[in-house]
Design an enzyme around this catalytic site. Structure first.
Site, short mmCIF file in Angstrom:
data_model
loop_
_atom_site.label_atom_id
_atom_site.label_comp_id
_atom_site.label_asym_id
_atom_site.label_seq_id
_atom_site.Cartn_x
_atom_site.Cartn_y
_atom_site.Cartn_z
N VAL A 1 0.83 -1.21 0.00
CA VAL A 1 0.00 0.00 0.00
C VAL A 1 0.86 1.26 0.00
O VAL A 1 1.96 1.27 0.57
CB VAL A 1 -0.98 -0.01 1.21
CG1 VAL A 1 -0.25 0.00 2.53
CG2 VAL A 1 -1.98 1.12 1.13
N CYS A 2 0.37 2.27 -0.68
CA CYS A 2 0.94 3.61 -0.69
C CYS A 2 2.35 3.65 -1.31
O CYS A 2 2.50 3.40 -2.50
CB CYS A 2 0.92 4.18 0.74
SG CYS A 2 1.01 5.97 0.86
N HIS A 3 3.39 3.93 -0.52
CA HIS A 3 4.76 4.00 -1.03
C HIS A 3 5.46 2.64 -1.05
O HIS A 3 6.57 2.52 -1.56
CB HIS A 3 5.59 4.97 -0.19
CG HIS A 3 5.28 6.41 -0.42
ND1 HIS A 3 4.19 7.03 0.16
CD2 HIS A 3 5.89 7.35 -1.16
CE1 HIS A 3 4.16 8.30 -0.22
NE2 HIS A 3 5.18 8.52 -1.02
N SER B 1 -2.75 -0.76 -3.22
CA SER B 1 -3.66 0.36 -2.98
C SER B 1 -2.86 1.64 -2.91
O SER B 1 -1.65 1.62 -2.71
CB SER B 1 -4.45 0.17 -1.69
OG SER B 1 -5.57 -0.64 -1.88
#
Length: 184
Positions: A105-107, A158
């Protein structure tokens, strides 16, 4: 199921660790915090220090074969540290080599780039990683959650904390399906 959560000693976005952790344990599965160093990891709420969490296993002593899946929480500093640690990168790559599901998720996809496992895959992330992912051979999409099955394993990604509900639902579904497929 036994799920590894790989984080750096410092810099993991707390909510991106705790919400998937709670989803996994709430579904009756075992969550294991893996990190390059023993002791505790320092989580953050964006740029502010948050809680600390006890490390269950050091990555140099961990094996992908001991887990049914891998979760890579984000935070800007977290994947940047992990991609500089050879043991962490090898651990991630082993999940792909063994066909085990991974969720990021994210980074967190920065670590996937370093492990050279995104080529030919479709995934999402925090928008600033778009160019890095494309340069590594991935197709980047702006979606709440993306499940990619191009390759030896399924990859769930995500964009951000606001997507965590969908992310957690997808990772539980994918991990359960993949684990059942390996044992059945």
């Amino acid at each position: 199921m036994r799920i590894a959560f790989l984080t750096a000693p410092e810099g993991v976005e707390q909510v991106e660790l705790t919400e998937p952790w709670q989803a996994v344990t709430g579904a009756g599965h075992e969550a294991v915090l893996v990190s390059p160093q023993p002791g505790e990891v320092q989580a953050f709420n964006h740029l502010d220090k948050a809680d600390t969490f006890r490390v269950d296993q050091v990555v140099s002593e961990a094996s992908a074969g001991d887990f049914d899946g891998l979760v890579l929480p984000g935070g800007v500093a977290n994947p940047d540290f992990l991609r500089m640690d050879g043991n962490a990168v090898s651990f991630v790559r082993d999940f792909f080599d063994q066909g085990r599901p991974v969720a990021a998720v994210c980074h967190a996809p920065w670590t996937l780039v370093e492990a050279d496992v995104v080529r030919g895959r479709v995934l999402t992330s925090w928008p600033s990683l778009r160019t890095d992912l494309r340069n590594a051979g991935a197709e980047w999409v702006d979606e709440q959650v993306k499940i990619c099955d191009h390759g030896p394993n399924k990859l769930v990604t995500s964009r951000k904390p606001d997507d965590l509900k969908a992310f957690c639902e997808a990772l539980l579904d994918v991990f359960s399906t993949e684990t059942a497929g390996r044992s059945g």
